[in-house]
Design a protein around this motif. Structure first.
Motif, short mmCIF file in Angstrom:
data_model
loop_
_atom_site.label_atom_id
_atom_site.label_comp_id
_atom_site.label_asym_id
_atom_site.label_seq_id
_atom_site.Cartn_x
_atom_site.Cartn_y
_atom_site.Cartn_z
N GLN A 11 0.79 -1.29 0.23
CA GLN A 11 -0.05 0.08 0.12
C GLN A 11 0.63 1.11 0.10
OE1 GLN A 11 -2.26 0.77 3.34
NE2 GLN A 11 -3.98 1.42 2.38
N CYS A 12 2.03 1.26 0.85
CA CYS A 12 2.70 2.54 0.95
C CYS A 12 3.69 2.54 -0.31
CB CYS A 12 3.65 2.42 1.99
SG CYS A 12 2.93 2.72 3.70
N LYS A 14 3.39 1.57 -3.49
CA LYS A 14 2.46 2.02 -4.72
C LYS A 14 2.10 3.59 -4.64
CE LYS A 14 -2.06 0.50 -3.47
NZ LYS A 14 -3.19 -0.63 -3.70
N LYS A 15 2.09 4.06 -3.77
CA LYS A 15 1.56 5.31 -3.71
C LYS A 15 2.42 6.45 -4.60
CE LYS A 15 -1.98 5.06 -0.68
NZ LYS A 15 -2.04 5.52 0.52
N LEU A 16 1.92 7.42 -5.00
CA LEU A 16 2.81 8.14 -5.70
C LEU A 16 3.53 9.08 -4.66
CD1 LEU A 16 0.06 10.02 -8.03
CD2 LEU A 16 1.75 8.32 -8.55
N ASP A 17 4.82 9.46 -5.34
CA ASP A 17 5.91 10.28 -4.74
C ASP A 17 5.34 11.85 -4.67
OD1 ASP A 17 8.07 11.62 -3.50
OD2 ASP A 17 9.36 10.07 -4.19
N THR A 44 9.61 4.31 4.56
CA THR A 44 8.38 5.34 4.57
C THR A 44 8.89 6.93 4.39
OG1 THR A 44 8.67 5.38 6.91
CG2 THR A 44 7.27 3.61 6.28
N SER A 210 8.48 4.90 -2.99
CA SER A 210 8.03 6.56 -2.70
C SER A 210 8.74 6.59 -1.34
CB SER A 210 6.52 6.43 -2.69
OG SER A 210 6.21 7.60 -2.24
N LEU A 213 6.27 8.49 2.27
CA LEU A 213 5.01 8.06 2.79
C LEU A 213 5.43 7.43 4.09
CD1 LEU A 213 4.03 5.74 -0.38
CD2 LEU A 213 3.06 8.24 0.59
N ASP A 262 -1.49 7.08 9.01
CA ASP A 262 -1.51 6.26 7.84
C ASP A 262 -0.47 6.59 6.97
OD1 ASP A 262 -4.43 5.08 5.81
OD2 ASP A 262 -2.41 4.32 5.81
N CYS A 263 -0.31 6.21 5.68
CA CYS A 263 0.73 6.49 4.70
C CYS A 263 0.67 7.91 4.56
CB CYS A 263 0.72 5.41 3.62
SG CYS A 263 0.66 3.93 4.20
N HIS A 265 2.64 11.46 2.95
CA HIS A 265 4.02 11.96 2.31
C HIS A 265 4.87 12.91 3.43
CE1 HIS A 265 0.51 14.54 1.25
NE2 HIS A 265 1.58 15.65 1.54
#
Length: 268
Positions: A11-12, A14-17, A44, A210, A213, A262-263, A265
């Motif tokens: 989940q973390c 795959k998030k956008l940077d 993270t 990323s 996160l 949560d995750c 930025h």
């Protein structure tokens, strides 16, 4: 628990940077890749270290990022002329800073975090520590103490001579060189430790890394029950306040691990 950890990692990562820079710093990309290639860890947030000049609004005690302006930032060594030119644009209280390498790693088990902590300490990152909180999440922070922070202007008026700026530049560049040496020691030591303990690599390819996160700290008892002694957990950094690690005026990269739900930025 292992399934939950794998889900958090996917989940973390795959998030956008969403960082200002938008990617992992070049000088630590090999380290981030090494950590994320192992099932027991994932990064993270990270910053390879930076030299910055920030202009803060004069007379404002609130040090939130909306009250400051970035005059100069570099993740490499810099030149005095770059800082002198940037300082000419100061309209408030300019502060020159060197912020060393910082890395946040979520670990699957407490033993994994303790191994990471030992590797970081041996590499020279004496300010490193770990926290444990709810949902069985264990966060390890790799940090250093060789920071530098010097005010250079007030109300737009430069307070120092150019000779002093040359001196500060040389000092900051020396700290950057030492910072990079510690990063390489950390990478070499971690690689050896991972080979010795023979941690398995993931069976599937991880999503793009990323650095921005973060995942919330958590309760030790939820993960370890009576097996581990909570006194082993390093929590003193949490008492130092909740300074932000992003682009705030005085967001020191050596500050404590932030409270997160949560995750989220972060920075680079």
């Amino acid at each position: 628990m292992e399934k939950e950890f794998s889900r958090w990692k996917k989940q973390c990562l795959k998030k956008l940077d969403l960082s200002k820079k938008g990617s992992v710093d070049e000088d630590i990309s090999h380290l981030v890749s090494l950590i994320n290639s192992r099932e027991r860890f994932f990064t993270t947030s990270s910053c390879s270290g930076r030299i910055i000049l920030i202009d803060r609004v004069s007379g404002i005690s609130d040090i939130q990022k909306q009250n400051c302006h970035w005059l100069f930032v570099s993740h490499q060594k810099c030149k005095p002329d770059d800082l002198i030119s940037a300082l000419e644009r100061s309209n408030g209280d300019a502060v020159f800073k060197f912020e060393p390498f910082v890395l946040h790693v979520q670990c699957r088990q407490l033993d994994d975090a303790q191994m990471m902590h030992s590797v970081a300490i041996n590499a020279g990152f004496r300010n490193s520590g770990l926290t444990v909180g709810k949902l069985g999440k264990i966060m390890m922070a790799v940090r250093s103490t060789h920071v530098l922070e010097v005010p250079l202007s007030h109300n737009g008026k430069v307070l120092v001579e150019q000779e002093y700026i040359h001196f500060l530049t040389e000092l900051a560049n020396q700290k950057m060189e030492e910072n990079l040496r510690r990063i390489q020691r950390f990478y070499d030591n971690l690689q050896s430790a991972l080979l010795t303990q023979n941690f398995p690599k993931p069976q599937i390819k991880d999503p793009p890394i990323s650095e921005d996160l973060q995942v919330s700290p958590h309760d030790l008892e939820a993960e370890n029950g009576q097996r581990n002694n909570p006194t082993l957990v390093y929590q003193r950094r949490r008492k130092q306040g909740k300074k932000t690690l992003d682009n705030s005026c005085y967001g020191d990269s050596s500050s404590s691990i932030p409270e997160l739900e949560d995750c989220l930025h972060l920075f680079t």
